[in-house]
Design a protein around this motif. Structure first.
Motif, PDB file in Angstrom:
ATOM      1  N   ALA A   7     -16.608  -0.594  17.524  1.00  0.00           N
ATOM      2  CA  ALA A   7     -15.690  -1.460  18.270  1.00  0.00           C
ATOM      3  C   ALA A   7     -14.411  -0.729  18.660  1.00  0.00           C
ATOM      4  O   ALA A   7     -13.538  -1.309  19.297  1.00  0.00           O
ATOM      5  CB  ALA A   7     -15.355  -2.698  17.441  1.00  0.00           C
ATOM      6  N   ARG A   8     -14.296   0.555  18.247  1.00  0.00           N
ATOM      7  CA  ARG A   8     -13.112   1.370  18.525  1.00  0.00           C
ATOM      8  C   ARG A   8     -11.843   0.730  17.965  1.00  0.00           C
ATOM      9  O   ARG A   8     -10.801   0.688  18.600  1.00  0.00           O
ATOM     10  CB  ARG A   8     -12.956   1.635  20.031  1.00  0.00           C
ATOM     11  N   VAL A   9     -11.939   0.236  16.733  1.00  0.00           N
ATOM     12  CA  VAL A   9     -10.812  -0.411  16.063  1.00  0.00           C
ATOM     13  C   VAL A   9     -10.146   0.579  15.119  1.00  0.00           C
ATOM     14  O   VAL A   9     -10.804   1.242  14.328  1.00  0.00           O
ATOM     15  CB  VAL A   9     -11.293  -1.645  15.257  1.00  0.00           C
ATOM     16  N   SER A  10      -8.843   0.671  15.219  1.00  0.00           N
ATOM     17  CA  SER A  10      -8.056   1.467  14.283  1.00  0.00           C
ATOM     18  C   SER A  10      -6.848   0.631  13.887  1.00  0.00           C
ATOM     19  O   SER A  10      -6.607  -0.430  14.463  1.00  0.00           O
ATOM     20  CB  SER A  10      -7.614   2.791  14.913  1.00  0.00           C
ATOM     21  N   GLY A  11      -6.099   1.096  12.913  1.00  0.00           N
ATOM     22  CA  GLY A  11      -4.910   0.357  12.509  1.00  0.00           C
ATOM     23  C   GLY A  11      -4.604   0.550  11.041  1.00  0.00           C
ATOM     24  O   GLY A  11      -5.190   1.395  10.369  1.00  0.00           O
ATOM     25  N   VAL A  12      -3.685  -0.258  10.574  1.00  0.00           N
ATOM     26  CA  VAL A  12      -3.216  -0.171   9.197  1.00  0.00           C
ATOM     27  C   VAL A  12      -3.569  -1.463   8.467  1.00  0.00           C
ATOM     28  O   VAL A  12      -3.395  -2.553   9.012  1.00  0.00           O
ATOM     29  CB  VAL A  12      -1.686   0.049   9.140  1.00  0.00           C
ATOM     30  N   VAL A  13      -4.059  -1.312   7.252  1.00  0.00           N
ATOM     31  CA  VAL A  13      -4.263  -2.463   6.365  1.00  0.00           C
ATOM     32  C   VAL A  13      -3.171  -2.386   5.310  1.00  0.00           C
ATOM     33  O   VAL A  13      -3.030  -1.375   4.617  1.00  0.00           O
ATOM     34  CB  VAL A  13      -5.661  -2.446   5.712  1.00  0.00           C
ATOM     35  N   HIS A  14      -2.364  -3.436   5.231  1.00  0.00           N
ATOM     36  CA  HIS A  14      -1.271  -3.510   4.264  1.00  0.00           C
ATOM     37  C   HIS A  14      -1.749  -4.287   3.046  1.00  0.00           C
ATOM     38  O   HIS A  14      -2.214  -5.425   3.173  1.00  0.00           O
ATOM     39  CB  HIS A  14      -0.049  -4.202   4.879  1.00  0.00           C
ATOM     40  N   LEU A  15      -1.639  -3.657   1.879  1.00  0.00           N
ATOM     41  CA  LEU A  15      -2.058  -4.261   0.620  1.00  0.00           C
ATOM     42  C   LEU A  15      -0.888  -4.259  -0.353  1.00  0.00           C
ATOM     43  O   LEU A  15       0.080  -3.522  -0.167  1.00  0.00           O
ATOM     44  CB  LEU A  15      -3.207  -3.455   0.000  1.00  0.00           C
ATOM     45  N   VAL A  16      -1.008  -5.048  -1.392  1.00  0.00           N
ATOM     46  CA  VAL A  16      -0.062  -4.983  -2.508  1.00  0.00           C
ATOM     47  C   VAL A  16      -0.882  -5.147  -3.778  1.00  0.00           C
ATOM     48  O   VAL A  16      -1.848  -5.906  -3.830  1.00  0.00           O
ATOM     49  CB  VAL A  16       1.054  -6.054  -2.388  1.00  0.00           C
ATOM     50  N   GLY A  17      -0.521  -4.373  -4.781  1.00  0.00           N
ATOM     51  CA  GLY A  17      -1.243  -4.441  -6.047  1.00  0.00           C
ATOM     52  C   GLY A  17      -0.348  -4.024  -7.191  1.00  0.00           C
ATOM     53  O   GLY A  17       0.812  -3.657  -6.996  1.00  0.00           O
ATOM     54  N   ILE A  18      -0.899  -4.081  -8.381  1.00  0.00           N
ATOM     55  CA  ILE A  18      -0.175  -3.664  -9.577  1.00  0.00           C
ATOM     56  C   ILE A  18      -0.801  -2.366 -10.071  1.00  0.00           C
ATOM     57  O   ILE A  18      -2.018  -2.282 -10.242  1.00  0.00           O
ATOM     58  CB  ILE A  18      -0.258  -4.732 -10.676  1.00  0.00           C
ATOM     59  N   ILE A  19       0.043  -1.369 -10.254  1.00  0.00           N
ATOM     60  CA  ILE A  19      -0.416  -0.137 -10.888  1.00  0.00           C
ATOM     61  C   ILE A  19      -0.249  -0.352 -12.390  1.00  0.00           C
ATOM     62  O   ILE A  19       0.864  -0.531 -12.882  1.00  0.00           O
ATOM     63  CB  ILE A  19       0.381   1.082 -10.413  1.00  0.00           C
ATOM     64  N   ALA A  20      -1.378  -0.377 -13.101  1.00  0.00           N
ATOM     65  CA  ALA A  20      -1.373  -0.655 -14.537  1.00  0.00           C
ATOM     66  C   ALA A  20      -0.838   0.544 -15.322  1.00  0.00           C
ATOM     67  O   ALA A  20      -0.641   1.630 -14.774  1.00  0.00           O
ATOM     68  CB  ALA A  20      -2.790  -0.989 -15.003  1.00  0.00           C
ATOM     69  N   LYS A  21      -0.633   0.339 -16.597  1.00  0.00           N
ATOM     70  CA  LYS A  21      -0.109   1.398 -17.462  1.00  0.00           C
ATOM     71  C   LYS A  21      -1.018   2.628 -17.497  1.00  0.00           C
ATOM     72  O   LYS A  21      -0.552   3.735 -17.726  1.00  0.00           O
ATOM     73  CB  LYS A  21       0.093   0.878 -18.888  1.00  0.00           C
ATOM     74  N   ASP A  22      -2.317   2.425 -17.247  1.00  0.00           N
ATOM     75  CA  ASP A  22      -3.251   3.562 -17.242  1.00  0.00           C
ATOM     76  C   ASP A  22      -3.436   4.164 -15.854  1.00  0.00           C
ATOM     77  O   ASP A  22      -4.227   5.074 -15.669  1.00  0.00           O
ATOM     78  CB  ASP A  22      -4.595   3.152 -17.836  1.00  0.00           C
TER      79      ASP A  22
END
Length: 73
Positions: A7-22
């Motif tokens: 489909a010739r799709v490009s772009g940015v996916v914005h995520l948020v997460g928690i980086i755990a202690k490990d």
């Protein structure tokens, strides 16, 4: 993803997460991004392992915004 390439799709996916202690990613959520790219971004980021953040020499969990860029060749 193959469908996105076709489909010739490009772009940015914005995520948020928690980086755990490990250093692993937990509670990963989509903030925005093209639906054709979201699954690939989530699958990729779930495999990543970060260097844990240290506070006074001890690892701590941190909330982290993550941007995954998809470009066409």
């Amino acid at each position: 993803p193959t469908v996105a390439l076709q489909a010739r799709v490009s772009g940015v996916v914005h995520l948020v997460g928690i980086i755990a202690k490990d250093g692993t990613i937990r509670n990963l959520e989509v903030v925005s991004g093209n639906p054709l790219l979201v699954r690939a971004a989530l699958d990729a980021v779930r495999q990543w392992v970060y260097q844990p953040t240290l506070l006074s020499g001890e690892p701590v969990e941190v909330i982290c915004p993550i941007d995954v860029n998809f470009t066409l060749r």
